[in-house]
Scaffold this active site. Structure first.
Site, PDB file in Angstrom:
ATOM      1  N   ASP A  15      21.932  21.421 -35.089  1.00 33.05           N
ATOM      2  CA  ASP A  15      20.438  21.947 -34.923  1.00 33.05           C
ATOM      3  C   ASP A  15      20.347  23.627 -34.340  1.00 33.05           C
ATOM      4  OD1 ASP A  15      19.892  19.574 -35.883  1.00 33.05           O
ATOM      5  OD2 ASP A  15      18.319  18.992 -33.992  1.00 33.05           O
ATOM      6  N   LYS A 113      18.278  15.486 -40.870  1.00 37.38           N
ATOM      7  CA  LYS A 113      17.709  14.438 -40.232  1.00 37.38           C
ATOM      8  C   LYS A 113      16.086  14.608 -39.940  1.00 37.38           C
ATOM      9  CE  LYS A 113      19.686  16.266 -36.090  1.00 37.38           C
ATOM     10  NZ  LYS A 113      18.502  16.205 -35.245  1.00 37.38           N
ATOM     11  N   CYS A 158      19.246  16.193 -29.235  1.00 42.25           N
ATOM     12  CA  CYS A 158      20.164  15.778 -30.440  1.00 42.25           C
ATOM     13  C   CYS A 158      21.402  16.091 -30.170  1.00 42.25           C
ATOM     14  CB  CYS A 158      19.439  17.043 -31.438  1.00 42.25           C
ATOM     15  SG  CYS A 158      17.930  16.598 -31.843  1.00 42.25           S
TER      16      CYS A 158
END
Ligand SMILES: [Zn+2]
Length: 210
Positions: A15, A113, A158
């Site tokens: 990310d 995701k 994450c």
């Protein structure tokens, strides 16, 4: 320069997106500082996976979808507690794009995701319902990958969930601390490191220790 990691070890870059960097909708402090560190780290890995938080505009992890609630509060979802966030990483928007300084042309795949409105997905392997697999475990296994090194944003969400699930799916796992930055809300960072230690995730302070 240390020896390259074993070819059976993949790098997962979590990310590194505009919304998680300074100026973004859910900026992680110093989030963009990981970019040059990760670019250098990635050159040492033959197999690199990038992940991308990729939500519909009405995603239920957004506080805006819960009247009377504010970002960083926690609500109960059918799958358990969910931290509410500012709207972020709405698919197709500039905020959801990978940071423009990321320079990893040999990355083999991008795992998106959080695509389903009803379920968040911090982890690159398993959605927050803890039942729906993204398929990343199979993709890695099919390529003979047995270990992963995880870096990116944010350490306590994450990155940690991805490393923990890597262990769950039988991979050895490590997290490179200097290639991560944290949100650290409500003690989340200390808890994440404790959970990772308990699960056997190796804490690697600097990339040079790999
Ligand atoms: Zn998200």
């Amino acid at each position: 320069m240390p020896a390259d990691p074993d070819p059976a070890t993949a790098l997962i870059v979590v990310d590194v997106q505009n919304d998680f960097c300074p100026g973004g909708a859910l900026a992680v402090p110093e989030g963009d500082a990981v970019v040059p560190v990760i670019n250098a780290l990635a050159r040492r890995f033959a197999t690199v996976v990038l992940t991308q938080d990729w939500h519909p505009a009405d995603h239920l992890s957004f506080a805006s979808q819960h009247p009377g609630r504010a970002p960083f509060e926690t609500v109960e979802m059918p799958y358990g507690p969910q931290v509410l966030w500012p709207d972020h990483c709405v698919r197709g928007t500039p905020g959801a794009a990978l940071h423009p300084g990321l320079d990893i042309p040999h990355a083999a795949m991008i795992q998106r995701k959080g695509l389903r409105r009803e379920v968040d997905s911090y982890s690159a392997f398993l959605e927050a319902d803890r039942a729906t697999r993204t398929g990343l475990d199979g993709w890695l296994a099919a390529r003979g990958i047995r270990a992963v090194v995880v870096c990116g944003l944010a350490t306590d969400f994450c990155v940690a969930w991805t490393a923990l699930d890597a262990r769950r799916f039988g991979f050895a796992a490590g997290v490179v601390e200097e290639a991560c930055r944290a949100i650290d809300t409500g003690g989340s960072l200390a808890r994440a490191w404790a959970d990772m230690a308990a699960a056997g995730v190796r804490r690697i302070a600097r990339a040079a220790e790999l």
